[in-house]
Design an enzyme around this catalytic site. Structure first.
Site, PDB file in Angstrom:
ATOM      1  N   TRP A 141       0.948  -1.419   0.140  1.00 61.06           N
ATOM      2  CA  TRP A 141      -0.072  -0.075   0.003  1.00 61.06           C
ATOM      3  C   TRP A 141       1.018   1.282  -0.082  1.00 61.06           C
ATOM      4  CZ3 TRP A 141      -1.926   2.613   4.885  1.00 61.06           C
ATOM      5  CH2 TRP A 141      -2.840   3.603   4.601  1.00 61.06           C
ATOM      6  N   ASP A 187      -0.247  -5.676   9.484  1.00 55.22           N
ATOM      7  CA  ASP A 187      -1.392  -4.718   9.076  1.00 55.22           C
ATOM      8  C   ASP A 187      -2.719  -5.307   8.585  1.00 55.22           C
ATOM      9  OD1 ASP A 187      -3.140  -2.634   7.757  1.00 55.22           O
ATOM     10  OD2 ASP A 187      -1.667  -1.946   6.540  1.00 55.22           O
ATOM     11  N   LYS A 203     -13.015  -0.510   6.376  1.00 58.28           N
ATOM     12  CA  LYS A 203     -13.521  -1.503   5.170  1.00 58.28           C
ATOM     13  C   LYS A 203     -14.438  -2.310   5.807  1.00 58.28           C
ATOM     14  CE  LYS A 203      -9.579   0.433   3.491  1.00 58.28           C
ATOM     15  NZ  LYS A 203      -9.639   1.365   2.184  1.00 58.28           N
TER      16      LYS A 203
HETATM   17  C1  LIG Z   1      -3.243  -2.159   3.669  1.00 58.23           C
HETATM   18  C2  LIG Z   1      -3.824  -0.868   4.271  1.00 58.23           C
HETATM   19  N1  LIG Z   1      -3.362  -0.460   5.569  1.00 58.23           N
HETATM   20  C3  LIG Z   1      -3.748   0.455   6.073  1.00 58.23           C
HETATM   21  C4  LIG Z   1      -5.021   1.439   5.564  1.00 58.23           C
HETATM   22  C5  LIG Z   1      -5.565   2.398   6.225  1.00 58.23           C
HETATM   23  O1  LIG Z   1      -6.892   2.292   6.660  1.00 58.23           O
HETATM   24  P1  LIG Z   1      -7.471   3.593   7.186  1.00 58.23           P
HETATM   25  O2  LIG Z   1      -8.280   4.141   6.151  1.00 58.23           O
HETATM   26  O3  LIG Z   1      -8.360   3.022   8.268  1.00 58.23           O
HETATM   27  O4  LIG Z   1      -6.529   4.325   7.713  1.00 58.23           O
HETATM   28  C6  LIG Z   1      -5.403   0.870   4.241  1.00 58.23           C
HETATM   29  C7  LIG Z   1      -6.585   1.769   3.556  1.00 58.23           C
HETATM   30  O5  LIG Z   1      -6.762   1.510   2.316  1.00 58.23           O
HETATM   31  C8  LIG Z   1      -4.952  -0.242   3.616  1.00 58.23           C
HETATM   32  O6  LIG Z   1      -5.214  -0.622   2.474  1.00 58.23           O
END
Ligand SMILES: Cc1ncc(COP(=O)(O)O)c(C=O)c1O
Length: 402
Positions: free
Chosen positions: A131, A212, A248
């Site tokens: 990401w 994560d 999500k």
């Molecule tokens: C792999 C990953 N980690 C962390 C996040 C961050 O999530 P948040 O929107 O709750 O900050 C995302 C969001 O797309 C993600 O895809």
């Protein structure tokens, strides 16, 4: 030196965020029939964001019963945190220190800051690709960017051999960032057997696993199955960190709800809690209350209904993958192998498209993807599957012919 009136004039514009930047370009585009599959949000068949019905129910009771809008404790809502760690570890986790954070992003940042404070010499390694915000978050904590290989790009497939070799190669005692399930952006996860082998390397080399887990439930439809790697590493007594997001799987994107859950030794828990709170206090002071109250209400009284909704979302994602793959097979015949789409899991499909192909898709077909070529399957309405397949097959052919 005096500032003068224009105090920001020396600044160059910062680089646009690779995902929200596409959203902005999409908004400005005058193309008819434009379609954005860039941002990681789950949409309805009409292409609109929606609110889970369990969230609506929880909010309704909150509206009637909520008696204050007071500050939350610095580490967050204790009852919510205890339910959240149960969801992660499958039971009450001894020696887990948990913080409620502003989203998964806040959890990653808080974990990064804690690691940097107490292990300033450590290096952190993320999968390549990952990401795109991971690198920025850890750079902001003071870590240099480092990666381990994740893909066999010739085959557009996960490469256990590459990942294992790199984890053997990197210095002992490194921090290894792992996607617990529904790897973003590739959608390829290791098998259980591969996770066990990765755990053996990580623990032997005294690496620190930093999970994560932004998509628990959305990969297989089963919260326990998706948490397998985290629970396995915990069972093997690894110290570990887990950054979770409820953006999500509860659709609470804008409420900013995440958790950082740290498993450590009993004699370390008070210190870890105190330093986590110290960092949180000077960063965001205390986390937002509304999302945590919704999630707590759901976990206390609507858990089965929530899990059912998530299972349906996950089934729907699998259905879309199948339909996209079948549509592509019909268009490409044997000239292109699209089978990887169904081997992937979660909200995204890693197409392996080049930058040029992503540009062509936008110019010729008005389909907007991020430069990584990642397609957000969760935002793809069924009525547009044939059209997206036609665009993908077209740019795959054009570039094959160059
Ligand atoms: C792999 C990953 N980690 C962390 C996040 C961050 O999530 P948040 O929107 O709750 O900050 C995302 C969001 O797309 C993600 O895809």
């Amino acid at each position: 030196m005096l500032f003068g009136r224009r105090i920001w004039k020396h600044l160059q514009p910062a680089e646009k965020d690779s995902l929200f930047g596409v959203k902005e370009e999409f908004r400005k585009s005058a193309a008819k029939n434009k379609l954005s599959l860039a941002l990681g949000e789950y949409h309805t068949e009409e292409g609109r964001p929606f609110v889970l019905s369990c969230v609506k129910k929880a909010e309704k009771t909150l509206l009637e019963e909520e008696t204050n809008k007071s500050y939350s404790p610095i580490s967050g809502d204790a009852s919510f945190l205890s339910l959240s760690t149960k969801l992660t570890f499958g039971g009450s986790a001894k020696n887990a220190v948990a913080f409620q954070t502003p989203g998964g992003t806040g959890a990653l940042r808080l974990g990064g800051e804690l690691l940097r404070k107490f292990h300033p010499q450590a290096a952190i390694y993320a999968s390549d690709p990952t990401w795109p915000v991971h690198g920025k978050i850890f750079a902001a904590c003071g870590f240099a960017p480092n990666s381990y290989r994740y893909l066999d790009s010739d085959k557009n497939a996960f490469s256990f051999a590459h990942m294992a070799a790199d984890l053997e190669e990197i210095p002992d005692g490194s921090v290894v960032l792992l996607h617990a399930c529904a790897h973003n952006p590739t959608g390829f996860d290791p098998t259980r057997e591969e996770w066990r082998a990765l755990e053996e390397i990580i623990s032997r080399k005294s690496h620190v696993p930093f999970f994560d887990m932004a998509y628990q439930g959305l990969s297989s439809g089963d919260f326990d199955a998706d948490a397998f790697p985290v629970r396995y590493f915990a069972e093997k007594k690894n110290p570990l960190l887990v950054a979770k997001s409820f953006s999500k799987n509860m659709g609470l994107y804008g409420e900013r709800l995440g958790t950082l859950e740290i498993l450590c030794s009993e004699d370390e828990t008070d210190t870890v809690r105190a330093w986590g709170e110290e960092i949180a206090r000077k960063t965001y002071s205390n986390p937002p209350i509304h999302g945590a109250r919704i999630a707590r209400r759901i976990l206390e009284t609507l858990e089965a209904e929530w899990k059912k909704e998530v299972e349906e979302m996950s089934d729907r994602l699998r259905g879309k993958r199948k339909a996209l793959r079948e549509s592509l097979d019909r268009l490409s015949g044997s000239s292109h192998d699209w089978s990887y789409i169904e081997k992937q899991t979660g909200m995204f499909c890693h197409t392996g498209l080049s930058r040029r192909q992503v540009d062509l898709l936008r110019e010729k077909h008005a389909i907007f993807l991020p430069v990584s070529g990642r397609v957000c399957i969760a935002a793809l309405p069924e009525k547009d599957i044939a059209r997206v397949a036609a665009g993908l097959a077209d740019v795959a052919d054009i570039c094959a012919g160059l």
